[in-house]
Write a protein that holds these residues in place. Structure first.
Motif: not given
Length: 364
Positions: A42-66
């Motif tokens: 995954v490109s650095e630009k895309t990773r940065n966009r996802v990271a920004d979205a995670v911070a903005a939403l205070s997203y907590v990944p669902n670890q049950a499946a992992r």
């Protein structure tokens, strides 16, 4: 992102989902999943966009499946307080790169670097996080370190100029890095060098200033109080500092700012005054965030491996938490990572004449 407290009669708040993150980042949920699992393709630009979205939403990944068979999911709290957007993005990319492979559930929260930060940390600990990661300026909060130490919560500070020995830390040698940059500018022929200091409440600021001063003294370059001006690690403070330095007579031939945001502001003021960078003014920064290569000219800067430091911090914290769960807690450890001086288009040897003044006379 803040919201009012939920009352007993309110419907349950719906936690943000991976689909929400994907929508905000403008990517597919599959791409978000790949970023969460540290996919290097995954490109650095895309990773940065996802990271920004995670911070903005205070997203907590669902670890049950992992969850791996027999493996306990680890909940790590990441508190941050108003860093630059570029710095935060790179930091989050590092955390996300390691979260999936290490079966970590990240709890990302913004706070203020005062009592609010202490209260946020206290709440996270009460809600059962296994450990905390504290970037600047929170890593310098004595109250926070006292809290996590008293609570026995494994904690790693990142990019702290003088790490507290009671908790683990990941950092670079800020003194040596600033010293190296100052020596580079002097080797180019600059003798009158301005310096924009960082936030006075962050220990890294003092270390960078000390490294700069040491290089100036060792090479007998010009040393004057007016050449060192305060900053706050913000673009706005960089604008103010640049105006002060470039109004001097004679003005500095080079300015070294304590981070890239302030260095970019120096470039902006220089352009506004009709100065060529680097022909009339050399500018150098610190951190090597994405901003360093998105302005013109691209910044000569000190590369602090922000993403790598975040990755190392999470790995260290996972080891501490697992050791604690196994009944054999580890003593705090401190890792010193390498920095690098990155030379780009914003530095050059000083000119022997003042072309900006000539241009002003000819324009009359």
């Amino acid at each position: 992102m803040t919201s009012r407290e939920q009352g007993p009669l309110d419907p349950p708040a719906q936690a943000p989902t991976m689909t929400d993150v994907a929508k905000l980042a403008g990517v597919s949920p599959m791409t978000v999943s790949r970023v969460m699992n540290g996919d290097a393709k995954v490109s650095e630009k895309t990773r940065n966009r996802v990271a920004d979205a995670v911070a903005a939403l205070s997203y907590v990944p669902n670890q049950a499946a992992r969850r791996l068979a027999g493996s306990r999911s680890i909940r790590i709290g990441f508190l941050y307080s108003n860093p630059s957007a570029g710095y935060l993005s790179e930091f989050l990319v590092g955390l996300l790169n390691q979260a999936g492979p290490n079966n970590v559930q990240l709890v990302v929260e913004k706070c203020e670097a005062d009592e609010h930060g202490v209260e946020q940390a206290r709440r996270l600990i009460a809600n059962g996080v296994d450990g905390l990661i504290l970037p600047p300026p929170l890593c310098d909060s004595r109250q926070l370190i006292d809290l996590v130490t008293d609570a026995g919560t494994p904690t790693v500070t990142v990019a702290c100029g003088q790490p507290d020995l009671r908790v683990s830390g990941v950092s670079i040698d800020d003194y040596a890095a600033a010293h190296a940059m100052a020596c580079h500018l002097i080797a180019l022929g600059h003798q009158r060098i301005g310096f924009v200091a960082g936030h006075p409440n962050q220990s890294a600021s003092a270390r960078r200033l000390a490294g700069f001063k040491a290089a100036i003294a060792e090479h007998h370059a010009q040393s004057a109080p007016e050449l060192i001006v305060p900053g706050m690690f913000t673009y706005r403070s960089g604008l103010d500092a640049a105006e002060i330095l470039l109004a001097q007579e004679p003005r500095p031939t080079a300015i070294f700012a304590s981070n890239d945001d302030m260095a970019a502001a120096v470039v902006a003021i220089a352009h506004r005054l009709g100065l060529d960078v680097p022909g009339d003014l050399t500018v150098a920064g610190f951190d090597d965030t994405a901003l360093a290569t998105t302005i013109w000219p691209e910044l000569t800067t000190v590369r602090q491996p922000i993403t790598g430091m975040a990755e190392a911090a999470l790995r260290s914290l996972v080891q501490q938490v697992r050791a604690r769960h196994s009944g054999a807690p580890q003593a705090p450890e401190h890792a010193l990572m390498d920095y690098a001086l990155i030379r780009r288009q914003s530095d050059a040897a000083p000119r022997m004449r003042p072309p900006a003044r000539i241009a002003k006379r000819s324009a009359r």
